[in-house]
Design a protein around this motif. Structure first.
Motif, PDB file in Angstrom:
ATOM      1  N   GLY A   7       0.818  -1.203   0.000  1.00 40.23           N
ATOM      2  CA  GLY A   7       0.000   0.000   0.000  1.00 40.23           C
ATOM      3  C   GLY A   7       0.848   1.247   0.000  1.00 40.23           C
ATOM      4  O   GLY A   7       2.024   1.225  -0.376  1.00 40.23           O
ATOM      5  N   GLU A   8       0.227   2.339   0.443  1.00 41.52           N
ATOM      6  CA  GLU A   8       0.905   3.633   0.468  1.00 41.52           C
ATOM      7  C   GLU A   8       0.921   4.203   1.871  1.00 41.52           C
ATOM      8  O   GLU A   8      -0.064   4.100   2.601  1.00 41.52           O
ATOM      9  N   GLN A   9       2.050   4.805   2.209  1.00 41.65           N
ATOM     10  CA  GLN A   9       2.179   5.566   3.441  1.00 41.65           C
ATOM     11  C   GLN A   9       2.129   7.036   3.050  1.00 41.65           C
ATOM     12  O   GLN A   9       2.855   7.461   2.139  1.00 41.65           O
ATOM     13  N   ILE A  10       1.274   7.780   3.739  1.00 39.87           N
ATOM     14  CA  ILE A  10       1.132   9.201   3.452  1.00 39.87           C
ATOM     15  C   ILE A  10       1.547   9.984   4.690  1.00 39.87           C
ATOM     16  O   ILE A  10       0.969   9.811   5.767  1.00 39.87           O
ATOM     17  N   GLN A  11       2.579  10.811   4.533  1.00 46.36           N
ATOM     18  CA  GLN A  11       3.073  11.639   5.626  1.00 46.36           C
ATOM     19  C   GLN A  11       2.187  12.881   5.784  1.00 46.36           C
ATOM     20  O   GLN A  11       1.488  13.269   4.842  1.00 46.36           O
ATOM     21  N   PRO A  12       2.220  13.543   6.942  1.00 40.17           N
ATOM     22  CA  PRO A  12       1.411  14.752   7.140  1.00 40.17           C
ATOM     23  C   PRO A  12       1.678  15.840   6.090  1.00 40.17           C
ATOM     24  O   PRO A  12       0.782  16.619   5.773  1.00 40.17           O
ATOM     25  N   ASP A  13       2.893  15.874   5.524  1.00 45.14           N
ATOM     26  CA  ASP A  13       3.192  16.888   4.503  1.00 45.14           C
ATOM     27  C   ASP A  13       2.734  16.483   3.106  1.00 45.14           C
ATOM     28  O   ASP A  13       2.950  17.208   2.136  1.00 45.14           O
ATOM     29  N   GLY A  14       2.101  15.303   2.995  1.00 48.82           N
ATOM     30  CA  GLY A  14       1.586  14.840   1.717  1.00 48.82           C
ATOM     31  C   GLY A  14       2.506  13.907   0.953  1.00 48.82           C
ATOM     32  O   GLY A  14       2.116  13.346  -0.071  1.00 48.82           O
ATOM     33  N   THR A  15       3.729  13.694   1.442  1.00 51.91           N
ATOM     34  CA  THR A  15       4.662  12.777   0.794  1.00 51.91           C
ATOM     35  C   THR A  15       4.084  11.363   0.814  1.00 51.91           C
ATOM     36  O   THR A  15       3.638  10.883   1.851  1.00 51.91           O
ATOM     37  N   VAL A  16       4.096  10.712  -0.356  1.00 55.37           N
ATOM     38  CA  VAL A  16       3.546   9.364  -0.489  1.00 55.37           C
ATOM     39  C   VAL A  16       4.679   8.393  -0.814  1.00 55.37           C
ATOM     40  O   VAL A  16       5.493   8.652  -1.695  1.00 55.37           O
ATOM     41  N   THR A  17       4.717   7.281  -0.078  1.00 48.04           N
ATOM     42  CA  THR A  17       5.718   6.242  -0.300  1.00 48.04           C
ATOM     43  C   THR A  17       5.013   4.902  -0.436  1.00 48.04           C
ATOM     44  O   THR A  17       4.148   4.574   0.383  1.00 48.04           O
ATOM     45  N   LYS A  18       5.384   4.140  -1.449  1.00 47.70           N
ATOM     46  CA  LYS A  18       4.850   2.781  -1.594  1.00 47.70           C
ATOM     47  C   LYS A  18       5.586   1.872  -0.618  1.00 47.70           C
ATOM     48  O   LYS A  18       6.805   1.885  -0.534  1.00 47.70           O
ATOM     49  N   ILE A  19       4.801   1.084   0.128  1.00 52.03           N
ATOM     50  CA  ILE A  19       5.326   0.269   1.218  1.00 52.03           C
ATOM     51  C   ILE A  19       4.865  -1.182   1.046  1.00 52.03           C
ATOM     52  O   ILE A  19       3.747  -1.439   0.614  1.00 52.03           O
ATOM     53  N   ARG A  20       5.737  -2.107   1.455  1.00 50.94           N
ATOM     54  CA  ARG A  20       5.369  -3.515   1.621  1.00 50.94           C
ATOM     55  C   ARG A  20       5.684  -3.910   3.059  1.00 50.94           C
ATOM     56  O   ARG A  20       6.731  -3.531   3.587  1.00 50.94           O
ATOM     57  N   MET A  21       4.776  -4.663   3.665  1.00 52.50           N
ATOM     58  CA  MET A  21       4.993  -5.182   5.016  1.00 52.50           C
ATOM     59  C   MET A  21       4.626  -6.654   5.001  1.00 52.50           C
ATOM     60  O   MET A  21       3.499  -7.025   4.685  1.00 52.50           O
ATOM     61  N   HIS A  22       5.603  -7.507   5.299  1.00 56.02           N
ATOM     62  CA  HIS A  22       5.393  -8.957   5.298  1.00 56.02           C
ATOM     63  C   HIS A  22       5.464  -9.446   6.741  1.00 56.02           C
ATOM     64  O   HIS A  22       6.468  -9.256   7.409  1.00 56.02           O
ATOM     65  N   VAL A  23       4.405 -10.073   7.193  1.00 54.25           N
ATOM     66  CA  VAL A  23       4.355 -10.619   8.551  1.00 54.25           C
ATOM     67  C   VAL A  23       4.052 -12.106   8.438  1.00 54.25           C
ATOM     68  O   VAL A  23       3.177 -12.514   7.672  1.00 54.25           O
ATOM     69  N   ARG A  24       4.857 -12.919   9.154  1.00 52.85           N
ATOM     70  CA  ARG A  24       4.725 -14.364   9.021  1.00 52.85           C
ATOM     71  C   ARG A  24       5.198 -15.069  10.285  1.00 52.85           C
ATOM     72  O   ARG A  24       6.110 -14.583  10.961  1.00 52.85           O
ATOM     73  N   PRO A  25       4.592 -16.218  10.592  1.00 53.19           N
ATOM     74  CA  PRO A  25       5.064 -16.994  11.743  1.00 53.19           C
ATOM     75  C   PRO A  25       6.380 -17.674  11.391  1.00 53.19           C
ATOM     76  O   PRO A  25       6.612 -18.054  10.240  1.00 53.19           O
TER      77      PRO A  25
END
Length: 176
Positions: A114-132
């Protein structure tokens, strides 16, 4: 609610967790360590809520310098888990993880994109993988898409049940 002393609820121990329970392995109270340094990075509490349909996360870094919360739910119409994360600075992350793939096993965990949006409007595409991983632990890795269109690491955390002694040698086992 799931008993908080339990890192993995009974429903999630199947090697083929249903899409609706695909993230339940993450439930618990966790001490989170940097995989590279072995230092305590923070603590995370994940609880099932709303008749086990919502997973709430409350993160606090060591020393409380960074705190945030997420709300995660399974969207049956899309066959996906959705996460909305908000931190103390007002940054948000909105991500989706496909849980419908029939070849996906419990051990694969989920990959949110997805996307992370900072308070100043900067958008960064992010991946987060969570696994046992082995020993009832969980591994969470984060990457971001850089200007060169390459994914670069942001963090690599090992979750162990709160109060358990961290032993980095356990990470040397296969599938960690």
């Amino acid at each position: 609610l799931v008993a908080m002393g339990s890192a993995q609820p009974e429903a999630s121990k199947d090697s083929k967790a249903s899409p609706e329970t695909a993230l339940h392995f993450w439930v618990g109270e966790w001490d989170c360590y940097s995989a590279s340094t072995g230092q305590l990075s923070g603590r995370n509490t994940l609880e099932l809520r709303v008749n086990a349909k919502v997973l709430h996360e409350a993160w606090a870094s060591e020393g409380q310098a960074y705190v945030g919360e997420s709300w995660n739910h399974y969207d049956a119409s899309a066959g996906a888990w959705r996460q909305l994360w908000v931190d103390q600075q007002g940054a948000i992350f909105s991500g989706v993880a496909d849980a419908s793939d029939e070849t996906r096993s419990h051990e694969d965990g989920l990959l949110f994109e997805g996307e992370q949006i900072q308070p100043d409007g900067t958008v960064t595409k992010i991946r987060m993988h969570v696994r046992p991983i082995a020993h009832g632990w969980v591994r969470q890795t984060g990457t971001q898409l850089g200007d060169n269109d390459e994914w670069t690491p942001r963090y690599d955390l090992i979750y162990i049940p709160e109060g358990e002694t961290y032993d980095a040698d356990k990470l040397k086992a296969p599938n960690n």
